[in-house]
Design an enzyme around this catalytic site. Structure first.
Site, PDB file in Angstrom:
ATOM      1  N   GLN A 126      -4.381   1.926  -5.623  1.00  0.00           N
ATOM      2  CA  GLN A 126      -3.039   2.106  -5.377  1.00  0.00           C
ATOM      3  C   GLN A 126      -2.872   1.181  -6.629  1.00  0.00           C
ATOM      4  O   GLN A 126      -1.807   1.648  -6.872  1.00  0.00           O
ATOM      5  CB  GLN A 126      -2.643   2.003  -4.214  1.00  0.00           C
ATOM      6  N   HIS A 160      -7.679   6.197   6.219  1.00  0.00           N
ATOM      7  CA  HIS A 160      -6.170   6.594   5.528  1.00  0.00           C
ATOM      8  C   HIS A 160      -6.672   5.601   3.605  1.00  0.00           C
ATOM      9  O   HIS A 160      -6.674   6.048   2.659  1.00  0.00           O
ATOM     10  CB  HIS A 160      -4.589   5.996   5.355  1.00  0.00           C
ATOM     11  N   GLU A 161      -7.264   4.309   4.403  1.00  0.00           N
ATOM     12  CA  GLU A 161      -7.905   3.783   2.410  1.00  0.00           C
ATOM     13  C   GLU A 161      -8.469   4.433   1.894  1.00  0.00           C
ATOM     14  O   GLU A 161      -9.136   4.486   0.613  1.00  0.00           O
ATOM     15  CB  GLU A 161      -8.059   1.882   3.540  1.00  0.00           C
ATOM     16  N   GLY A 216      -1.558  -1.570   4.733  1.00  0.00           N
ATOM     17  CA  GLY A 216      -3.252  -0.892   4.116  1.00  0.00           C
ATOM     18  C   GLY A 216      -2.712  -0.792   2.355  1.00  0.00           C
ATOM     19  O   GLY A 216      -1.626  -0.639   1.979  1.00  0.00           O
ATOM     20  N   CYS A 224       2.729   5.966   2.795  1.00  0.00           N
ATOM     21  CA  CYS A 224       1.832   5.751   1.639  1.00  0.00           C
ATOM     22  C   CYS A 224       2.237   4.369   0.684  1.00  0.00           C
ATOM     23  O   CYS A 224       3.214   4.674   0.275  1.00  0.00           O
ATOM     24  CB  CYS A 224       1.155   6.137   1.729  1.00  0.00           C
ATOM     25  N   LEU A 225       2.404   3.657   0.312  1.00  0.00           N
ATOM     26  CA  LEU A 225       2.537   2.932  -0.532  1.00  0.00           C
ATOM     27  C   LEU A 225       2.880   3.470  -1.776  1.00  0.00           C
ATOM     28  O   LEU A 225       3.916   3.289  -2.555  1.00  0.00           O
ATOM     29  CB  LEU A 225       1.744   1.519  -1.217  1.00  0.00           C
ATOM     30  N   HIS A 281      -8.491   7.354   0.210  1.00  0.00           N
ATOM     31  CA  HIS A 281      -7.705   6.622  -1.433  1.00  0.00           C
ATOM     32  C   HIS A 281      -8.900   6.383  -2.454  1.00  0.00           C
ATOM     33  O   HIS A 281      -8.561   6.856  -3.370  1.00  0.00           O
ATOM     34  CB  HIS A 281      -6.417   5.567  -1.185  1.00  0.00           C
TER      35      HIS A 281
END
Length: 172
Positions: free
Chosen positions: A51, A136-137, A46, A94-95, A140
């Site tokens: 991000q 999660h997204e 994701g 997380c990226l 963000h």
């Protein structure tokens, strides 16, 4: 398609709420294509626009296993319209917080209302890892990170590691 740089925590953009999308044109499709390219390259399941420094309410995800056919999904202006009382705990990463993982407990099933790339209203029922990824997204897009669910000590330790990583990247 372009692979865009992923913002690393701490960065003030990761803590800001993203703006609603009102213009559904070809630039939005181009953005989603870049986001998929960036996410797959990372690799991740994701990626929220914030991000990559785009403060708009869009995220992409693909939770298909490597041996499965890809299942790329785009969510624009998403909101969780319902969530189960049953929970699911997943070791999240997380990226924007590379190589850091910890258990986060979230609702096991969620219904998400969102728009597609053409602006059409849609709904999806997500469970398991898909439900975790969606939540999660969406976090963000609202300026929240998975580490915000952890103790202040763990959050501070991870933040310190990310500060050190960012210093090392600058030195290279």
């Amino acid at each position: 398609m372009t692979i865009r740089p992923i913002i690393i925590h701490p960065d003030p953009r990761l803590k800001k709420k993203c703006d609603l999308i009102t213009c559904f044109d070809t630039s939005l499709k181009d953005l989603s294509d870049d986001m998929f390219e960036t996410m797959y390259n990372a690799p991740g399941i994701g990626l929220a626009a914030s991000q990559i420094g785009v403060m708009s309410q869009i995220f992409v995800m693909d939770c298909a296993l490597k041996e499965e056919k890809p299942n790329p999904l785009v969510f624009i202006n998403p909101i969780v319209s319902w969530s189960s009382e049953e929970t699911f705990t997943h070791n999240e990463g997380c990226l924007s917080i590379p190589e850091q993982y910890d258990d986060v407990t979230r609702p096991a099933v969620v219904r998400v209302s969102y728009q597609n790339l053409e602006g059409k209203a849609s709904k999806s029922l997500c469970e398991g890892i898909e439900a975790t990824c969606v939540q999660h997204e969406i976090d963000h897009l609202n300026g929240k990170l998975f580490i915000d669910y952890l103790s202040s000590l763990k959050r501070r330790m991870i933040t310190d590691k990310m500060k050190k990583l960012k210093r090392e990247i600058v030195r290279k």
